[in-house]
Design a protein around this motif. Sequence first.
Motif, PDB file in Angstrom:
ATOM      1  N   GLY A  47       3.750   8.120  -4.610  1.00 35.63           N
ATOM      2  CA  GLY A  47       4.816   7.321  -4.031  1.00 35.63           C
ATOM      3  C   GLY A  47       5.416   6.336  -5.010  1.00 35.63           C
TER       4      GLY A  47
ATOM      5  N   VAL B 122      -2.773   1.819  -4.420  1.00 31.20           N
ATOM      6  CA  VAL B 122      -2.366   3.216  -4.352  1.00 31.20           C
ATOM      7  C   VAL B 122      -3.548   4.026  -3.841  1.00 31.20           C
ATOM      8  N   SER B 123      -3.376   4.647  -2.699  1.00 28.17           N
ATOM      9  CA  SER B 123      -4.448   5.441  -2.101  1.00 28.17           C
ATOM     10  C   SER B 123      -4.352   6.895  -2.552  1.00 28.17           C
ATOM     11  N   SER B 124      -5.494   7.520  -2.626  1.00 31.76           N
ATOM     12  CA  SER B 124      -5.524   8.926  -3.077  1.00 31.76           C
ATOM     13  C   SER B 124      -5.402   9.896  -1.917  1.00 31.76           C
TER      14      SER B 124
ATOM     15  N   LEU C 168       0.848  -1.190   0.000  1.00 28.35           N
ATOM     16  CA  LEU C 168       0.000   0.000   0.000  1.00 28.35           C
ATOM     17  C   LEU C 168       0.882   1.238   0.000  1.00 28.35           C
ATOM     18  N   VAL C 169       0.587   2.164  -0.906  1.00 32.06           N
ATOM     19  CA  VAL C 169       1.375   3.383  -1.003  1.00 32.06           C
ATOM     20  C   VAL C 169       0.449   4.531  -1.348  1.00 32.06           C
ATOM     21  N   GLN C 170       0.801   5.727  -0.934  1.00 35.05           N
ATOM     22  CA  GLN C 170       0.007   6.904  -1.275  1.00 35.05           C
ATOM     23  C   GLN C 170       0.300   7.346  -2.702  1.00 35.05           C
ATOM     24  N   ALA C 171      -0.651   8.025  -3.288  1.00 35.35           N
ATOM     25  CA  ALA C 171      -0.455   8.572  -4.627  1.00 35.35           C
ATOM     26  C   ALA C 171       0.794   9.444  -4.655  1.00 35.35           C
TER      27      ALA C 171
ATOM     28  N   LYS D 276      -0.279   6.272  -9.193  1.00 33.77           N
ATOM     29  CA  LYS D 276      -1.610   6.861  -9.200  1.00 33.77           C
ATOM     30  C   LYS D 276      -2.620   5.824  -8.685  1.00 33.77           C
ATOM     31  N   PRO D 277      -3.755   6.274  -8.182  1.00 33.01           N
ATOM     32  CA  PRO D 277      -4.776   5.302  -7.738  1.00 33.01           C
ATOM     33  C   PRO D 277      -5.169   4.318  -8.835  1.00 33.01           C
TER      34      PRO D 277
ATOM     35  N   THR E 287      -3.628   0.800  -9.120  1.00 36.99           N
ATOM     36  CA  THR E 287      -4.010  -0.266  -8.204  1.00 36.99           C
ATOM     37  C   THR E 287      -4.405  -1.514  -8.983  1.00 36.99           C
TER      38      THR E 287
END
Length: 122
Positions: free
Chosen positions: A15, A120-122, A10-13, A85-86, A89
């Motif tokens: 990243g 990828v979380s937004s 899991l990574v943030q947008a 980017k989300p 995912t």
Amino acid sequence: VQLVESGGGLVQAGGSLRLSCTASGSIFSPNGMGWYRQAPGKQRELVATITRGGLTNYADFAKGRFTISRDNAKNTTYLQMNSLKPEDTAVYYCNADIDIPQPIGILEERFWGQGTQVTVSS
């Protein structure tokens, strides 16, 4: 022959993640290797491929953000993913085309890893 992937998560947008895939159990090193991905409700799609000699090919969405590489001595391919980017995912799968000895001659076969989840979380 077995392909084992690692590096998802899991990574943030914005990243980055680096995926790895190692092939084992074959007397020959892989020929072409590649990465595909499959998002929920969608078909599996090509991300990038690399030949034994290092020639690469990328899907349009991967160009400029993703880099495929390989270490032939380790039978391993890597996928460096930046600016995620989300919509990236998906479950990411690696594959490898490997020559398999037959009773007569050699046959190239394609093998797949089990997949690694990238979110990828937004």
